[in-house]
Write a protein that holds these residues in place. Structure first.
Motif, PDB file in Angstrom:
ATOM      1  N   GLN A 339       0.783  -1.258   0.211  1.00  0.00           N
ATOM      2  CA  GLN A 339       0.051   0.168  -0.204  1.00  0.00           C
ATOM      3  C   GLN A 339       0.890   1.296   0.060  1.00  0.00           C
ATOM      4  N   ALA A 340       2.079   1.162   0.800  1.00  0.00           N
ATOM      5  CA  ALA A 340       2.919   2.337   0.946  1.00  0.00           C
ATOM      6  C   ALA A 340       3.588   2.586  -0.608  1.00  0.00           C
ATOM      7  N   ALA A 341       3.988   1.405  -1.129  1.00  0.00           N
ATOM      8  CA  ALA A 341       4.576   1.439  -2.277  1.00  0.00           C
ATOM      9  C   ALA A 341       3.834   2.047  -3.451  1.00  0.00           C
ATOM     10  N   GLU A 342       2.370   1.714  -3.622  1.00  0.00           N
ATOM     11  CA  GLU A 342       1.435   2.397  -4.370  1.00  0.00           C
ATOM     12  C   GLU A 342       1.309   3.542  -4.283  1.00  0.00           C
ATOM     13  N   THR A 343       1.208   3.998  -3.004  1.00  0.00           N
ATOM     14  CA  THR A 343       0.954   5.397  -2.637  1.00  0.00           C
ATOM     15  C   THR A 343       2.235   6.367  -3.136  1.00  0.00           C
ATOM     16  N   LEU A 344       3.275   6.058  -2.830  1.00  0.00           N
ATOM     17  CA  LEU A 344       4.339   6.677  -3.513  1.00  0.00           C
ATOM     18  C   LEU A 344       4.568   6.582  -4.863  1.00  0.00           C
ATOM     19  N   LYS A 345       4.283   5.533  -5.665  1.00  0.00           N
ATOM     20  CA  LYS A 345       4.071   5.292  -7.288  1.00  0.00           C
ATOM     21  C   LYS A 345       3.164   6.251  -7.761  1.00  0.00           C
ATOM     22  N   THR A 346       2.057   6.385  -7.189  1.00  0.00           N
ATOM     23  CA  THR A 346       1.008   7.267  -7.703  1.00  0.00           C
ATOM     24  C   THR A 346       1.593   9.022  -7.280  1.00  0.00           C
ATOM     25  N   GLU A 347       2.266   9.227  -6.408  1.00  0.00           N
ATOM     26  CA  GLU A 347       2.680  10.522  -6.225  1.00  0.00           C
ATOM     27  C   GLU A 347       3.774  10.736  -7.189  1.00  0.00           C
ATOM     28  N   ALA A 348       4.822   9.857  -7.335  1.00  0.00           N
ATOM     29  CA  ALA A 348       5.999  10.106  -8.390  1.00  0.00           C
ATOM     30  C   ALA A 348       5.450  10.185  -9.676  1.00  0.00           C
ATOM     31  N   GLU A 349       4.373   9.832 -10.133  1.00  0.00           N
ATOM     32  CA  GLU A 349       3.741  10.059 -11.370  1.00  0.00           C
ATOM     33  C   GLU A 349       2.648  10.956 -11.710  1.00  0.00           C
ATOM     34  N   TYR A 369      12.236   0.096  -1.799  1.00  0.00           N
ATOM     35  CA  TYR A 369      12.674  -0.895  -2.518  1.00  0.00           C
ATOM     36  C   TYR A 369      14.179  -1.683  -2.309  1.00  0.00           C
ATOM     37  N   ALA A 370      14.974  -0.652  -2.113  1.00  0.00           N
ATOM     38  CA  ALA A 370      16.634  -1.095  -1.532  1.00  0.00           C
ATOM     39  C   ALA A 370      16.304  -1.570  -0.054  1.00  0.00           C
ATOM     40  N   TYR A 371      15.186  -1.140   0.602  1.00  0.00           N
ATOM     41  CA  TYR A 371      15.514  -1.894   2.000  1.00  0.00           C
ATOM     42  C   TYR A 371      14.700  -3.244   2.080  1.00  0.00           C
ATOM     43  N   VAL A 372      13.869  -3.550   1.188  1.00  0.00           N
ATOM     44  CA  VAL A 372      12.980  -4.672   1.091  1.00  0.00           C
ATOM     45  C   VAL A 372      14.100  -5.621   0.508  1.00  0.00           C
TER      46      VAL A 372
END
Length: 377
Positions: A339-349, A369-372
């Motif tokens: 959910q956090a990743a999708e939120t960041l992707k939406t903001e980045a685009e 991504y690097a952390y995971v």
């Protein structure tokens, strides 16, 4: 009359602390850079010996501040006294000007060995039987006038070389009247005008030169520091000017274009210098577009190579993010991380956000991504 030979250097900035360079936990790059600046004195002396010169002209900013530490001053004077056949002429610059650095020049005058000659006023000095030095010391950090204006009226013995030493800019972008005219050498009947202030090598005309700093301190100029070995056959002859590399460290920047499918780690390896890395400070600027995996591979490669260098860093501000579901699946298939990743992707685009805000979101996603994937961010 024999040819007159001397070394022209400037902007040693002894004692500079390099606070702008982050200090790695396992290294002492600032200390190494400070020591290299002190080591320039010996390299200038060697350049003088190699080129048959008995004089070194330092065109200002020998010291980085008006209040160098006692050890910086004493060690500099001691190094300049090691060769008794070599005379050092020190001109106050804007960093160590006569007003702000008055105690410095008083101490220097009192403690200087016979081989060191501070130039504290605009009075001609006889260097040899055939050469006269015309100094234009900097009186204030921003004097607001052209300090070389009086060079033409300065007397010199008949038939002697007229060598002038000054510190300041030739181009005045603000039209304050403080710039040095490009034709000052011709106006003042100079055989050579030795300038300081500009940290890169610059020739104004055949008789007017900036050597740049002998030990670089920024990425702007892209080469190791140097001094100039100058030889003039007879008064009025065109000087022969030879560049002599004196810098230990190489400050360099390089662009790394990235596109889909590029092996970023391999591309970085091809970009980095193959040898001499210990004395290289390098800034890699990544451009183009990268997936999260490509970006993570690049960051990991930078971290792996960094211990080989004096300093190595990655600037990824101009690197766009290619975001897809494969990268998001790598982070998490579901749950809070997804959910956090999708939120960041939406903001980045999001085109409604500023480029800076989109960049922050993309950087945060890359770090997630690097952390995971347990790669350094």
């Amino acid at each position: 009359m024999t040819a007159f030979r001397f070394i022209h250097a400037s902007d040693l900035h002894l004692g500079r602390r390099f606070a702008n360079i982050p200090q790695p936990e396992d290294g002492n790059i600032r200390g190494r850079l400070m020591e290299a600046r002190h080591g320039v004195i010996a390299r200038l002396a060697q350049a003088a010996r190699d080129h048959g010169a008995a004089h070194v002209l330092l065109a200002g900013d020998t010291f980085d501040t008006a209040t160098p530490s006692p050890s910086v001053l004493r060690q500099a004077l001691t190094a300049m006294a090691e060769d008794l056949d070599l005379t050092w002429w020190l001109l106050p610059g804007n960093h160590d000007n006569l007003t702000n650095a008055e105690p410095l020049w008083e101490r220097l005058s009192a403690e200087a060995p016979a081989t060191v000659r501070p130039l504290l006023d605009a009075t001609p000095r006889i260097m040899t039987e055939t050469a006269c030095l015309l100094p234009a010391p900097v009186t204030h950090r921003a004097p607001g006038r052209d300090l070389t204006e009086g060079l033409g009226a300065m007397p010199s013995p008949d038939g002697a070389f007229r060598i002038a030493l000054a510190h300041g800019g030739v181009t005045d972008f603000e039209d304050t009247g403080a710039h040095i005219p490009p034709d000052r050498a011709a106006r003042a009947r100079l055989d050579y005008l030795a300038l300081g202030d500009w940290h890169g090598r610059l020739q104004i005309d055949a008789r007017t030169h900036y050597p740049g700093t002998p030990e670089q301190d920024r990425f702007k100029h892209g080469r190791r520091g140097l001094c100039l070995a100058v030889s003039i056959e007879v008064p009025g002859a065109t000087p022969e000017v030879t560049e002599v590399e004196t810098g230990q460290f190489w400050w360099t920047e390089a662009d790394l274009p990235v596109q889909a499918g590029l092996d970023t780690a391999a591309a970085l390896d091809r970009l980095l210098p193959p040898s001499g890395r210990r004395d290289v400070l390098m800034r890699v600027r990544a451009t183009g577009w990268a997936s999260l995996a490509q970006r993570a591979d690049l960051v990991r490669a930078i971290h792996a190579a960094a211990p080989d260098f004096a300093w190595l860093t990655l600037n990824a501000e101009a690197l766009g993010a290619l975001l897809d579901d494969v990268d998001l699946d790598t982070i998490d298939h579901a749950g809070a991380l997804r959910q956090a990743a999708e939120t960041l992707k939406t903001e980045a685009e999001n085109p409604d956000l500023s480029a800076e805000d989109r960049g922050v979101a993309a950087e945060a996603l890359a770090r997630l991504y690097a952390y995971v994937t347990e790669q350094p961010a």
